[in-house]
Design an enzyme around this catalytic site. Structure first.
Site, PDB file in Angstrom:
ATOM      1  N   ASP A  48      -7.119   8.530 -83.985  1.00  0.00           N
ATOM      2  CA  ASP A  48      -8.443   9.127 -83.805  1.00  0.00           C
ATOM      3  C   ASP A  48      -9.175   9.208 -85.140  1.00  0.00           C
ATOM      4  O   ASP A  48     -10.375   8.931 -85.223  1.00  0.00           O
ATOM      5  CB  ASP A  48      -8.282  10.512 -83.185  1.00  0.00           C
ATOM      6  N   GLU A 114      -6.170   4.597 -79.243  1.00  0.00           N
ATOM      7  CA  GLU A 114      -6.101   5.307 -80.523  1.00  0.00           C
ATOM      8  C   GLU A 114      -4.706   5.196 -81.133  1.00  0.00           C
ATOM      9  O   GLU A 114      -4.566   5.017 -82.354  1.00  0.00           O
ATOM     10  CB  GLU A 114      -6.486   6.772 -80.336  1.00  0.00           C
TER      11      GLU A 114
END
Length: 223
Positions: A48, A114
């Protein structure tokens, strides 16, 4: 029949990265429902941040003179769950995720994108992770010539301009297991019939409901 090794070969080709440490790739594909200790959760956390860094740089390079608020709206659209899940579908990531029966959904596919970014970062440094993000996100950066507005923000701006108060969101149903829930959210605006939408998180369901209401009203989310 595709073996695990051949499946990983195919995914590496889709990612355009050959892993020196394939255990990182396997971990990036492993949902907590299969192995809590060896799942992708910590990789997702790192991915992220790597994604955010690269996307922020792409936006500032492309739109150096835009106000912070406009850049922020672009950024939020590019890193939201729906965008990641769409990229995951393009890559066929769902075919490689290790998860319990009936668990897989768009939210998990987004999480895995991610975690894969983080796995590439851990395996080869920033260069392969950055190249992957640029390859899949740069076309989206270029495509949106005007800053998008979040559906909830756009709907709230409209209701306030029409003196209808604030949209009211309420949870009307929840289904699925705790680790993979699905929420149904209803949005109500004074003087209009309520609409409902589902999502893998309350936020996603609220955005979906707001988007449906905006579509009914003929309001676009750019500007």
């Amino acid at each position: 029949m595709m073996t695990q090794a051949s499946g990983l070969d195919a995914l590496e080709r889709a990612l355009d990265h050959r892993f020196a440490d394939r255990a990182l790739l396997v971990r990036a594909l492993t949902h907590p429902s299969v192995a809590r200790a060896g799942s992708y959760e910590l990789l997702e956390f790192l991915g992220d941040r790597v994604l955010g860094l690269v996307v922020a740089r792409l936006l500032l390079d492309r739109y150096p003179d835009e106000p912070e608020g406009a850049i922020g709206r672009r950024f939020a659209m590019l890193v939201r769950e729906e965008t990641l899940a769409e990229i995951g579908r393009t890559l066929g990531v769902a075919d490689h995720i290790r998860a319990g029966a009936g668990v897989l959904n768009d939210s998990i596919v987004a999480d895995v994108i991610e975690s894969l970014i983080a796995a590439m970062y851990r395996d080869g440094g920033l260069a392969p992770a950055e190249a992957f993000v640029k390859r899949h996100w740069e076309p989206l950066v270029v495509r949106e010539t005007r800053p998008p507005r979040d559906a909830k923000t756009a709907l709230q701006e409209w209701t306030q301009s029409q003196a209808r108060g604030l949209p009211v969101y309420s949870e009307v149903a929840r289904s699925g297991p705790d680790h993979a829930p699905e929420f149904t959210i209803q949005v109500h605006i004074e003087g209009l019939a309520p609409v409902r939408a589902t999502g893998t998180s309350k936020r996603a369901a609220e955005r979906a409901a707001a988007a449906i209401m905006l579509d009914m009203l003929g309001i676009e989310t750019h500007g």
